[in-house]
Design a protein around this motif. Structure first.
Motif, PDB file in Angstrom:
ATOM      1  N   SER A 135      31.356  45.842  34.666  1.00 30.56           N
ATOM      2  CA  SER A 135      31.170  44.897  33.565  1.00 30.56           C
ATOM      3  C   SER A 135      32.444  44.057  33.462  1.00 30.56           C
ATOM      4  N   ASP A 136      32.408  43.032  32.622  1.00 31.24           N
ATOM      5  CA  ASP A 136      33.610  42.220  32.414  1.00 31.24           C
ATOM      6  C   ASP A 136      34.751  43.073  31.861  1.00 31.24           C
ATOM      7  N   GLU A 137      34.428  43.981  30.954  1.00 30.24           N
ATOM      8  CA  GLU A 137      35.461  44.843  30.367  1.00 30.24           C
ATOM      9  C   GLU A 137      36.039  45.786  31.414  1.00 30.24           C
ATOM     10  N   GLU A 138      35.175  46.358  32.254  1.00 25.70           N
ATOM     11  CA  GLU A 138      35.648  47.247  33.317  1.00 25.70           C
ATOM     12  C   GLU A 138      36.500  46.479  34.334  1.00 25.70           C
ATOM     13  N   THR A 139      36.120  45.245  34.608  1.00 28.69           N
ATOM     14  CA  THR A 139      36.906  44.417  35.527  1.00 28.69           C
ATOM     15  C   THR A 139      38.293  44.152  34.943  1.00 28.69           C
ATOM     16  N   ALA A 140      38.356  43.847  33.664  1.00 24.93           N
ATOM     17  CA  ALA A 140      39.650  43.618  33.012  1.00 24.93           C
ATOM     18  C   ALA A 140      40.518  44.879  33.075  1.00 24.93           C
ATOM     19  N   ARG A 141      39.910  46.045  32.884  1.00 29.40           N
ATOM     20  CA  ARG A 141      40.657  47.308  32.977  1.00 29.40           C
ATOM     21  C   ARG A 141      41.158  47.545  34.392  1.00 29.40           C
ATOM     22  N   ASP A 145      44.953  47.950  35.439  1.00 28.95           N
ATOM     23  CA  ASP A 145      45.387  49.165  36.148  1.00 28.95           C
ATOM     24  C   ASP A 145      46.101  48.813  37.448  1.00 28.95           C
ATOM     25  N   LEU A 146      45.551  47.865  38.201  1.00 32.27           N
ATOM     26  CA  LEU A 146      46.187  47.459  39.457  1.00 32.27           C
ATOM     27  C   LEU A 146      47.574  46.879  39.206  1.00 32.27           C
ATOM     28  N   ARG A 147      47.684  46.038  38.180  1.00 33.05           N
ATOM     29  CA  ARG A 147      49.003  45.481  37.831  1.00 33.05           C
ATOM     30  C   ARG A 147      49.983  46.591  37.490  1.00 33.05           C
TER      31      ARG A 147
END
Length: 188
Positions: A135-141, A145-147
């Motif tokens: 989802s958009d929220e999961e993508t933002a997380r 996390d990667l950052r």
């Protein structure tokens, strides 16, 4: 200089990428790293990046009657396009920016494999793709996390036993929402 001005110019983008990782370089260093770029073009683009506040001079020394300058990225140098800049770009600008980015990766790869001591296994060279259903929220997380994972490694200074490595990421939707098989479009 706005990030889009850097990103939309292939030589400026290559120059900025050469400085990533806290590097300080002279134009002679850049010429060795970017041999495919004509010298006059390289000097002109370095001057534009200095004038735009992207590069700063950190040292000067006389060399055969001229002054050799050592540059680094300015502390607040725009090295990526943020969402505000991206919104102001046309579709053509985005196509050009991505092509410039992709060609930069190809050039980095070509320089590596043309080297004399190439060992893909030892150097842990890899490139892969993964499909994720988010989802958009999961993508933002995921992005956050990667950052967080990469941040401490970006702070490591050059040192004996360390080698500068390129980590590039591309994250984009593979399908428009209405074409995802078996799932209705998301309403928000």
């Amino acid at each position: 200089m706005r990030p889009t001005e850097i990103l939309l110019h292939p030589v400026r983008l290559q120059v900025v990428h050469a400085f990533l990782g806290g590097r300080s370089l002279t134009t002679a260093d850049l010429r060795r790293e970017l041999p495919e770029v004509p010298a006059a073009t390289l000097y002109r683009q370095v001057a534009a990046l200095v004038a735009g506040g992207v590069l700063e001079t950190v040292a000067e020394r006389p060399v055969r009657g001229a002054v050799e300058r050592t540059y680094r990225l300015a502390a607040d140098a725009p090295v990526a396009v943020g969402s505000e800049d991206a919104q102001g770009m046309s579709r053509r600008d985005h196509e050009q920016a991505f092509l410039t980015f992709a060609l930069g990766l190809v050039a980095d790869h070509d320089r590596y494999v043309a080297g004399e001591d190439v060992d893909l296994a030892r150097d842990q060279v890899g490139y892969r793709r993964a499909a994720l259903h988010l989802s958009d929220e999961e993508t933002a997380r995921l992005v956050a996390d990667l950052r967080a994972v990469v941040a401490p490694y970006r702070e490591l200074p050059p040192a004996q036993g360390r080698r500068r490595r390129i980590l590039a990421t591309v994250l984009l939707p593979a399908d428009p929402p209405e074409t995802v098989s078996g799932c209705p479009p998301s309403s928000g």
